[in-house]
Design an enzyme around this catalytic site. Structure first.
Site, PDB file in Angstrom:
ATOM      1  N   ASP A 231       0.781  -1.272   0.004  1.00  0.00           N
ATOM      2  CA  ASP A 231      -0.048   0.060   0.194  1.00  0.00           C
ATOM      3  C   ASP A 231       0.963   1.333  -0.058  1.00  0.00           C
ATOM      4  O   ASP A 231       1.680   1.333  -0.818  1.00  0.00           O
ATOM      5  CB  ASP A 231      -1.015  -0.004   1.170  1.00  0.00           C
ATOM      6  CG  ASP A 231      -2.038   1.108   1.133  1.00  0.00           C
ATOM      7  OD1 ASP A 231      -3.208   0.585   0.369  1.00  0.00           O
ATOM      8  OD2 ASP A 231      -2.022   2.043   1.482  1.00  0.00           O
ATOM      9  N   TYR A 377      -3.068  11.457   0.947  1.00  0.00           N
ATOM     10  CA  TYR A 377      -3.497  11.163  -0.590  1.00  0.00           C
ATOM     11  C   TYR A 377      -3.733  12.555  -1.259  1.00  0.00           C
ATOM     12  O   TYR A 377      -3.434  12.419  -2.419  1.00  0.00           O
ATOM     13  CB  TYR A 377      -5.021  10.630  -0.404  1.00  0.00           C
ATOM     14  CG  TYR A 377      -5.231   8.912  -0.141  1.00  0.00           C
ATOM     15  CD1 TYR A 377      -5.366   8.182  -0.970  1.00  0.00           C
ATOM     16  CD2 TYR A 377      -4.946   8.680   1.141  1.00  0.00           C
ATOM     17  CE1 TYR A 377      -5.422   6.725  -0.516  1.00  0.00           C
ATOM     18  CE2 TYR A 377      -5.064   7.364   1.575  1.00  0.00           C
ATOM     19  CZ  TYR A 377      -5.108   6.423   0.566  1.00  0.00           C
ATOM     20  OH  TYR A 377      -5.450   5.055   1.002  1.00  0.00           O
ATOM     21  N   HIS A 434      -4.654  -7.651  -0.122  1.00  0.00           N
ATOM     22  CA  HIS A 434      -4.006  -6.418   0.122  1.00  0.00           C
ATOM     23  C   HIS A 434      -3.475  -6.357   1.549  1.00  0.00           C
ATOM     24  O   HIS A 434      -2.350  -5.893   1.553  1.00  0.00           O
ATOM     25  CB  HIS A 434      -5.268  -5.454   0.109  1.00  0.00           C
ATOM     26  CG  HIS A 434      -4.537  -4.108   0.006  1.00  0.00           C
ATOM     27  ND1 HIS A 434      -3.821  -3.641  -1.106  1.00  0.00           N
ATOM     28  CD2 HIS A 434      -4.477  -2.863   1.101  1.00  0.00           C
ATOM     29  CE1 HIS A 434      -3.112  -2.185  -0.916  1.00  0.00           C
ATOM     30  NE2 HIS A 434      -3.589  -1.839   0.363  1.00  0.00           N
TER      31      HIS A 434
END
Length: 457
Positions: A231, A377, A434
């Protein structure tokens, strides 16, 4: 050759030359950006800051906040009933959420002292770096014997935390017949996550975080080290390996990805005739690309809002334990296996214990870090970060890529090799999603030590 044929030949030649020149322009490797390794990211003026380089022990201890949480979860739970015949396709199913909240309130929190002890099982520390308080686990090997000890920077992502590594760390720090090496693990909470302070200034992206964590490794006494991450940990780890090859022994990731224009063109070409670029067992990881793109699009609504308005969604989730649970735990459903959307409980406990999921959730809740975690982000996709074009800065550090079948996205070796010019390890696993360090720690460990053997010999 007739006149028209000559004209056509000239046009095709010019067109080919233009295409070739454009391809060279978009594929040309770029130099690394010049970053200030001492840049100040804390509150106020850098001139008034004096760094405390000491490393201080840290213990997780909460009482008042947990009592307040118990009171919040004891209030009547008002949720809309799900649509008929809908499980997790619209998001977190409210019937399943009621079950989670009940377990959280009536089981997990009644054992908080036990969970607190579990979370404190590894040595933890804090230190100041570039104006920020950085929290990290620092776990040294148990009785390494004749095994060579190698430092490892271990990086998590969103919406995870250092809790993802609690089942993996014993494999890394305990001598094993599978490896000639044993690892000294430094696993920081990402900046703005958990107990690591968030930046107070704009433009703190993945590259700047890479600088902080390289400085952390120097602070704890390691000039050369391995890197592993998934990630955001994958992107940050890639940046460490790219910007500081002199410090990086090797970089291993369970989410190898590159998003350059050339990589996307190569992905399209691979789609046209997969056997030219992929072995048969690899095709289902990448093909059909259009279906995978639309699946990713369906699951990335969170991404757009966090990359544009992180403080808005952060405000909605702050001090809102029920909303935070739905928002974070939903990712542990669909990102583990997209098919779990079709299950009434989202398949949450197919691969994880509810205690492990709630441990991770508690870290976000107790530290009020949801907003600062989401700001990453917005910073990474801001113009100044895009201008760095890190996907076009080659990484010479030896690189290993482990792909797990149900992860969000995958890049082929052909796509990766423009960025990772020293790709020495590439594997495909037919299971896993993930959060692989939490889901299947032993498999991730075995893949990692296979990579290390290639790098260290």
């Amino acid at each position: 050759m007739g006149f028209m044929a000559r004209v056509l030949f000239v046009v095709l030649s010019l067109g080919t030359a233009v295409l070739y020149q454009n391809y060279r322009n978009i594929s040309k490797p770029l130099p690394p950006p010049a970053l200030d390794v001492n840049a100040y990211w804390g509150p106020g003026l850098a001139s008034s800051y004096k760094e405390d380089a000491s490393i201080k022990p840290f213990t997780i201890k909460y009482a008042e906040a947990v009592n307040d949480l118990k009171q919040q979860l004891a209030r009547p739970l008002k949720l809309h009933a799900p649509l008929e015949d809908v499980n997790f396709e619209y998001g977190f199913n409210s019937k399943a959420l009621r079950n989670v909240i009940t377990y959280w309130r009536d089981n997990y929190l009644t054992r908080w002292s036990e969970r607190e002890q579990f979370l404190n099982q590894f040595p933890q520390f804090t230190t100041q770096i570039q104006g920020l308080k950085i929290h990290f686990l620092h776990v040294k090997p148990t009785k390494p014997g004749t095994k060579k000890v190698v430092p490892l920077l271990l990086l998590h992502g969103w919406p995870g935390s250092v809790r993802e590594f609690y089942e993996l760390i014993p494999f890394l720090t305990t001598p094993s017949k599978d490896s000639d090496y044993v690892f000294e693990v430094i696993a920081p909470s990402l900046v703005g996550y958990g107990w690591s302070q968030g930046a107070s200034k704009k433009n703190f992206g993945a590259a700047e975080m890479a600088v902080v964590f390289r400085n952390l490794m120097l602070r704890v006494g390691h000039k050369k080290f391995l890197i592993q991450g998934g990630d955001w940990g994958s992107i940050i780890g890639s940046n460490v390996a790219t910007l500081f090859p002199e410090n990086s022994i090797g970089y291993h990731s369970n989410l190898c990805f590159t998003n350059s224009l050339v990589a996307n063109i190569k992905g399209f070409i691979t789609e046209l005739y997969p056997p030219l670029f992929l072995e048969k067992h690899q095709e289902e990881f990448h093909i059909p690309g259009l279906d995978k793109f639309f699946n990713l699009l369906e699951e990335s609504g969170y991404f757009h809002i966090q990359a544009t308005k992180p403080d808005t969604i952060g405000t909605a989730l702050l001090n809102n334990p029920v909303g935070l649970a739905a928002y974070i735990l939903e990712k542990f459903s669909t990102w583990t296996n997209l098919k779990y959307r079709n299950l009434p409980d989202g398949g949450l406990t197919q691969r994880f214990t509810m205690d492990a999921l709630l441990d991770n959730l508690m870290i976000y809740y107790l530290t009020d870090s949801i907003t600062t975690s989401q700001r990453l982000y917005a910073e990474v996709y801001a113009q100044n970060q895009r201008d760095m074009k890190m996907d076009r800065v080659p990484t010479s550090t030896p690189t290993g890529c482990a792909r797990f079948r149900h992860d969000l996205a995958h890049s082929t070796d052909w796509q990766l090799k423009d960025k990772f010019t020293n790709l020495v390890h590439s594997t495909y696993h037919n299971d896993g999603g993930h959060f692989i360090a939490l889901e299947q720690p032993k498999i991730l460990y075995k893949d990692f030590v296979e990579f290390v053997k290639k790098v260290m010999t």
